[in-house]
Design a protein around this motif. Structure first.
Motif, PDB file in Angstrom:
ATOM      1  N   PRO A 139       0.676  -1.183  -0.245  1.00  0.00           N
ATOM      2  CA  PRO A 139       0.066  -0.132   0.107  1.00  0.00           C
ATOM      3  C   PRO A 139       0.705   1.188   0.029  1.00  0.00           C
ATOM      4  CG  PRO A 139      -0.930  -1.791   1.628  1.00  0.00           C
ATOM      5  CD  PRO A 139       0.364  -2.196   1.263  1.00  0.00           C
ATOM      6  N   THR A 140       1.981   1.199   0.596  1.00  0.00           N
ATOM      7  CA  THR A 140       2.741   2.443   0.752  1.00  0.00           C
ATOM      8  C   THR A 140       3.434   2.624  -0.705  1.00  0.00           C
ATOM      9  OG1 THR A 140       3.133   2.128   3.096  1.00  0.00           O
ATOM     10  CG2 THR A 140       4.802   3.455   1.998  1.00  0.00           C
ATOM     11  N   ARG A 141       3.892   1.577  -1.461  1.00  0.00           N
ATOM     12  CA  ARG A 141       4.508   1.532  -2.705  1.00  0.00           C
ATOM     13  C   ARG A 141       3.218   2.408  -3.535  1.00  0.00           C
ATOM     14  NH1 ARG A 141       4.973  -0.770  -7.692  1.00  0.00           N
ATOM     15  NH2 ARG A 141       3.420  -2.050  -7.400  1.00  0.00           N
ATOM     16  N   GLN A 142       2.229   1.865  -3.629  1.00  0.00           N
ATOM     17  CA  GLN A 142       1.184   2.350  -4.405  1.00  0.00           C
ATOM     18  C   GLN A 142       1.015   4.105  -4.101  1.00  0.00           C
ATOM     19  OE1 GLN A 142      -0.202   1.257  -7.023  1.00  0.00           O
ATOM     20  NE2 GLN A 142       0.784  -0.788  -6.750  1.00  0.00           N
ATOM     21  N   LEU A 143       1.107   4.444  -2.714  1.00  0.00           N
ATOM     22  CA  LEU A 143       0.652   5.523  -2.153  1.00  0.00           C
ATOM     23  C   LEU A 143       1.925   6.641  -2.637  1.00  0.00           C
ATOM     24  CD1 LEU A 143      -0.785   7.667  -0.679  1.00  0.00           C
ATOM     25  CD2 LEU A 143       0.334   6.955   1.432  1.00  0.00           C
ATOM     26  N   ALA A 144       3.320   6.016  -2.732  1.00  0.00           N
ATOM     27  CA  ALA A 144       4.421   6.713  -2.901  1.00  0.00           C
ATOM     28  C   ALA A 144       4.537   7.563  -4.354  1.00  0.00           C
ATOM     29  CB  ALA A 144       5.689   5.932  -2.699  1.00  0.00           C
ATOM     30  N   LYS A 145       3.613   6.931  -5.192  1.00  0.00           N
ATOM     31  CA  LYS A 145       3.452   7.413  -6.815  1.00  0.00           C
ATOM     32  C   LYS A 145       2.825   8.766  -6.397  1.00  0.00           C
ATOM     33  CE  LYS A 145       3.304   2.849  -8.399  1.00  0.00           C
ATOM     34  NZ  LYS A 145       2.613   1.794  -9.021  1.00  0.00           N
ATOM     35  N   SER A 146       1.881   9.061  -5.552  1.00  0.00           N
ATOM     36  CA  SER A 146       1.037  10.283  -5.477  1.00  0.00           C
ATOM     37  C   SER A 146       1.534  11.287  -4.294  1.00  0.00           C
ATOM     38  CB  SER A 146      -0.137   9.808  -5.435  1.00  0.00           C
ATOM     39  OG  SER A 146      -0.666   9.237  -4.431  1.00  0.00           O
ATOM     40  N   LEU A 147       2.512  10.941  -3.537  1.00  0.00           N
ATOM     41  CA  LEU A 147       2.580  11.845  -2.276  1.00  0.00           C
ATOM     42  C   LEU A 147       3.548  13.087  -2.989  1.00  0.00           C
ATOM     43  CD1 LEU A 147       3.423   9.531   0.749  1.00  0.00           C
ATOM     44  CD2 LEU A 147       1.157  11.128   0.565  1.00  0.00           C
ATOM     45  N   PRO A 148       3.304  14.535  -2.304  1.00  0.00           N
ATOM     46  CA  PRO A 148       4.334  15.302  -2.538  1.00  0.00           C
ATOM     47  C   PRO A 148       5.524  15.332  -1.714  1.00  0.00           C
ATOM     48  CG  PRO A 148       2.596  15.983  -0.857  1.00  0.00           C
ATOM     49  CD  PRO A 148       2.076  14.497  -1.272  1.00  0.00           C
ATOM     50  N   LEU A 149       6.522  14.373  -2.232  1.00  0.00           N
ATOM     51  CA  LEU A 149       7.788  14.082  -1.448  1.00  0.00           C
ATOM     52  C   LEU A 149       8.598  15.142  -1.674  1.00  0.00           C
ATOM     53  CD1 LEU A 149       7.869  10.401  -2.913  1.00  0.00           C
ATOM     54  CD2 LEU A 149       7.314  10.873  -0.658  1.00  0.00           C
ATOM     55  N   GLN A 150       9.622  15.262  -0.830  1.00  0.00           N
ATOM     56  CA  GLN A 150      10.617  16.248  -0.857  1.00  0.00           C
ATOM     57  C   GLN A 150      11.501  15.874  -1.997  1.00  0.00           C
ATOM     58  OE1 GLN A 150      11.262  19.330   1.103  1.00  0.00           O
ATOM     59  NE2 GLN A 150       9.166  18.918   1.017  1.00  0.00           N
ATOM     60  N   TRP A 151      12.400  16.752  -2.418  1.00  0.00           N
ATOM     61  CA  TRP A 151      13.208  16.240  -3.712  1.00  0.00           C
ATOM     62  C   TRP A 151      13.941  15.253  -3.662  1.00  0.00           C
ATOM     63  CZ3 TRP A 151      18.413  16.194  -3.774  1.00  0.00           C
ATOM     64  CH2 TRP A 151      19.055  16.836  -2.763  1.00  0.00           C
ATOM     65  N   TYR A 209      13.686  12.441  -2.234  1.00  0.00           N
ATOM     66  CA  TYR A 209      12.898  11.220  -1.986  1.00  0.00           C
ATOM     67  C   TYR A 209      12.089  11.054  -3.278  1.00  0.00           C
ATOM     68  CZ  TYR A 209      14.329  11.738   2.590  1.00  0.00           C
ATOM     69  OH  TYR A 209      15.076  11.857   4.105  1.00  0.00           O
ATOM     70  N   ALA A 210      11.874  12.269  -3.975  1.00  0.00           N
ATOM     71  CA  ALA A 210      10.935  12.039  -5.342  1.00  0.00           C
ATOM     72  C   ALA A 210      11.758  11.362  -6.304  1.00  0.00           C
ATOM     73  CB  ALA A 210      10.682  13.574  -5.543  1.00  0.00           C
ATOM     74  N   ALA A 211      13.233  11.477  -6.109  1.00  0.00           N
ATOM     75  CA  ALA A 211      14.081  10.720  -7.228  1.00  0.00           C
ATOM     76  C   ALA A 211      14.380   9.479  -6.861  1.00  0.00           C
ATOM     77  CB  ALA A 211      15.598  11.426  -6.906  1.00  0.00           C
ATOM     78  N   MET A 212      13.628   8.820  -5.837  1.00  0.00           N
ATOM     79  CA  MET A 212      13.768   7.339  -5.426  1.00  0.00           C
ATOM     80  C   MET A 212      12.530   6.658  -5.920  1.00  0.00           C
ATOM     81  SD  MET A 212      15.165   7.330  -1.523  1.00  0.00           S
ATOM     82  CE  MET A 212      16.450   8.351  -0.980  1.00  0.00           C
ATOM     83  N   THR A 213      12.822   5.358  -6.348  1.00  0.00           N
ATOM     84  CA  THR A 213      11.738   4.570  -6.887  1.00  0.00           C
ATOM     85  C   THR A 213      10.472   4.242  -5.765  1.00  0.00           C
ATOM     86  OG1 THR A 213      12.560   2.361  -6.201  1.00  0.00           O
ATOM     87  CG2 THR A 213      13.189   3.356  -8.450  1.00  0.00           C
ATOM     88  N   PRO A 214       9.308   3.980  -6.277  1.00  0.00           N
ATOM     89  CA  PRO A 214       8.260   3.675  -5.089  1.00  0.00           C
ATOM     90  C   PRO A 214       8.767   2.331  -3.966  1.00  0.00           C
ATOM     91  CG  PRO A 214       7.318   3.913  -7.199  1.00  0.00           C
ATOM     92  CD  PRO A 214       8.814   4.200  -7.406  1.00  0.00           C
ATOM     93  N   GLU A 215       9.606   1.403  -4.760  1.00  0.00           N
ATOM     94  CA  GLU A 215      10.057   0.370  -3.910  1.00  0.00           C
ATOM     95  C   GLU A 215      10.923   0.725  -2.827  1.00  0.00           C
ATOM     96  OE1 GLU A 215       9.835   0.253  -7.264  1.00  0.00           O
ATOM     97  OE2 GLU A 215       7.935  -0.892  -7.546  1.00  0.00           O
ATOM     98  N   GLN A 216      12.048   1.633  -3.402  1.00  0.00           N
ATOM     99  CA  GLN A 216      12.671   2.098  -2.304  1.00  0.00           C
ATOM    100  C   GLN A 216      12.208   2.974  -1.170  1.00  0.00           C
ATOM    101  OE1 GLN A 216      15.170   4.257  -5.183  1.00  0.00           O
ATOM    102  NE2 GLN A 216      16.866   2.904  -4.906  1.00  0.00           N
ATOM    103  N   LEU A 217      11.118   3.603  -1.456  1.00  0.00           N
ATOM    104  CA  LEU A 217      10.535   4.659  -0.555  1.00  0.00           C
ATOM    105  C   LEU A 217       9.822   3.461   0.425  1.00  0.00           C
ATOM    106  CD1 LEU A 217       9.228   7.296  -2.878  1.00  0.00           C
ATOM    107  CD2 LEU A 217      11.126   7.507  -0.992  1.00  0.00           C
ATOM    108  N   ALA A 218       8.931   2.409  -0.208  1.00  0.00           N
ATOM    109  CA  ALA A 218       7.957   1.708   0.524  1.00  0.00           C
ATOM    110  C   ALA A 218       8.754   0.599   1.327  1.00  0.00           C
ATOM    111  CB  ALA A 218       7.073   1.113  -0.390  1.00  0.00           C
ATOM    112  N   THR A 219      10.024   0.410   1.163  1.00  0.00           N
ATOM    113  CA  THR A 219      10.725  -0.585   1.979  1.00  0.00           C
ATOM    114  C   THR A 219      10.602  -0.109   3.432  1.00  0.00           C
ATOM    115  OG1 THR A 219      12.247  -1.228   0.221  1.00  0.00           O
ATOM    116  CG2 THR A 219      12.753  -1.691   2.388  1.00  0.00           C
TER     117      THR A 219
END
Length: 194
Positions: free
Chosen positions: A161-173, A175-185
């Protein structure tokens, strides 16, 4: 056992022992333990690496600790432990990459803190005393190598669920450069050798 500050006292030890006895009531060894002094452990708090003899440690473990240590401090700590390790020593570290505020407030996401600017993150860390570094799973191995360790085993767990959410969150620059998988680990296990 060690802590940066003394947290293990007679009350917390008794509560932990009571919990373990309820979980495993048939374990005879648990019934024989009355105090911390009944265990073959030394509790070092506050911890001072210089108080340990070189080559005296065979195993270092941590559970949800590394995410609270700033990267530069973590590298220095690992470097300072290296001479204290025996040739056969191993380190085992379990890291929780989630925003720890989410543990108590389910209205926020597991990566909510990745949307904050650095200044806000530092301010909230001071207020909550959580001190999370926001490092992601893939950012730890280079730090281990920098400190002179070999990575023997690396496991991670992605929260879908976090992997999916990561695609739409207003992330800081950063983290925005990371893949959804990297963010959702959300959890990592590392086994290191000197």
């Amino acid at each position: 056992m060690s802590d940066l500050n003394p947290h293990l006292d007679d009350v917390s030890f008794a509560a932990t022992l009571d919990f373990l006895r309820r979980v495993d009531p048939s374990e005879q060894r648990l019934r024989e333990i009355r105090t911390r002094q009944d265990l073959p452990l030394t509790y070092l708090a506050p911890f001072d690496v210089n108080a340990l003899a070189d080559g005296s440690i065979d195993l270092v473990t941590s559970r949800t600790v590394l995410e609270h240590i700033p990267p530069d401090v973590l590298v220095q700590l690992l470097k300072s432990l290296r001479p204290k390790l025996s040739a056969r020593a191993r380190m085992v570290h379990l890291v929780d990459h989630s925003d720890h505020l989410e543990h108590a407030d389910k209205s926020i996401s597991k990566i909510n803190f990745l949307t904050w600017p650095e200044r806000k993150h530092a301010w909230i860390n001071r207020l909550t005393r959580e001190g999370e570094n926001r490092l992601r799973h893939h950012e730890y191995p280079p730090l281990f190598a920098l400190a002179g360790y070999r990575l023997l085993l690396e496991q991670d767990k992605v929260h879908e669920p976090t992997r999916q959410l990561a695609k739409s969150l207003p992330l800081q620059w950063r983290y925005a450069a990371m893949t959804p998988e990297q963010l959702a680990t959300m959890s990592s296990l590392y086994v290191l050798a000197p």
